[in-house]
Design a protein around this motif. Structure first.
Motif, PDB file in Angstrom:
ATOM      1  N   PRO A  62       3.452   2.045  -3.450  1.00 41.50           N
ATOM      2  CA  PRO A  62       2.939   2.000  -2.077  1.00 41.50           C
ATOM      3  C   PRO A  62       1.850   3.035  -1.900  1.00 41.50           C
ATOM      4  O   PRO A  62       1.775   4.029  -2.635  1.00 41.50           O
ATOM      5  CB  PRO A  62       4.166   2.331  -1.239  1.00 41.50           C
ATOM      6  N   THR A  63       1.020   2.850  -0.900  1.00 36.46           N
ATOM      7  CA  THR A  63      -0.008   3.832  -0.569  1.00 36.46           C
ATOM      8  C   THR A  63       0.558   4.761   0.502  1.00 36.46           C
ATOM      9  O   THR A  63       1.572   4.479   1.142  1.00 36.46           O
ATOM     10  CB  THR A  63      -1.265   3.148  -0.008  1.00 36.46           C
ATOM     11  N   ASP A  89      -0.713   5.255   3.343  1.00 41.03           N
ATOM     12  CA  ASP A  89      -0.776   4.529   4.617  1.00 41.03           C
ATOM     13  C   ASP A  89       0.430   3.630   4.824  1.00 41.03           C
ATOM     14  O   ASP A  89       0.899   3.460   5.939  1.00 41.03           O
ATOM     15  CB  ASP A  89      -2.069   3.716   4.714  1.00 41.03           C
ATOM     16  N   GLU A  90       0.947   3.066   3.745  1.00 42.15           N
ATOM     17  CA  GLU A  90       2.126   2.216   3.842  1.00 42.15           C
ATOM     18  C   GLU A  90       3.405   3.043   4.065  1.00 42.15           C
ATOM     19  O   GLU A  90       4.348   2.572   4.675  1.00 42.15           O
ATOM     20  CB  GLU A  90       2.292   1.376   2.583  1.00 42.15           C
TER      21      GLU A  90
END
Length: 96
Positions: free
Chosen positions: A88-89, A91-92
């Motif tokens: 995941p990033t 932001d996620e």
């Protein structure tokens, strides 16, 4: 013990709880940064690390600021070393 997560719905619906938690985390991280001896003193209370070793440990840099680039880098390592198929990033992972 089950893992607890704060999703967007909770963050939006419980703004006061989230704000209080955020302030508490920031205060604890600032305290850890400002008083490394207190950090070293507590380490043996929840690990098997002896006090004399805890007193010599190199501690991480404690900061209350999120570094999204560093989070992305760490997630990339998880993918690189096979801990996850797709990382995941930041932001996620972060709400708000």
């Amino acid at each position: 013990m089950p893992t607890r997560r704060a999703g967007k719905q909770f963050v939006q619906g419980e703004a006061e709880v989230v704000e209080r938690f955020t302030r508490a985390m920031e205060r604890s991280l600032d305290h850890a940064r400002d008083d490394p001896d207190a950090v070293r003193a507590v380490i043996p209370t929840f690990t098997q690390i002896p006090p004399e070793l805890a007193g010599r440990m190199r501690l991480p840099v404690f900061t209350s600021e999120l570094d999204r680039a560093a989070i992305d880098e760490q997630m990339g390592f998880m993918q690189q070393y096979g801990a996850v198929e797709e990382a995941p990033t930041a932001d996620e992972l972060l709400c708000g």
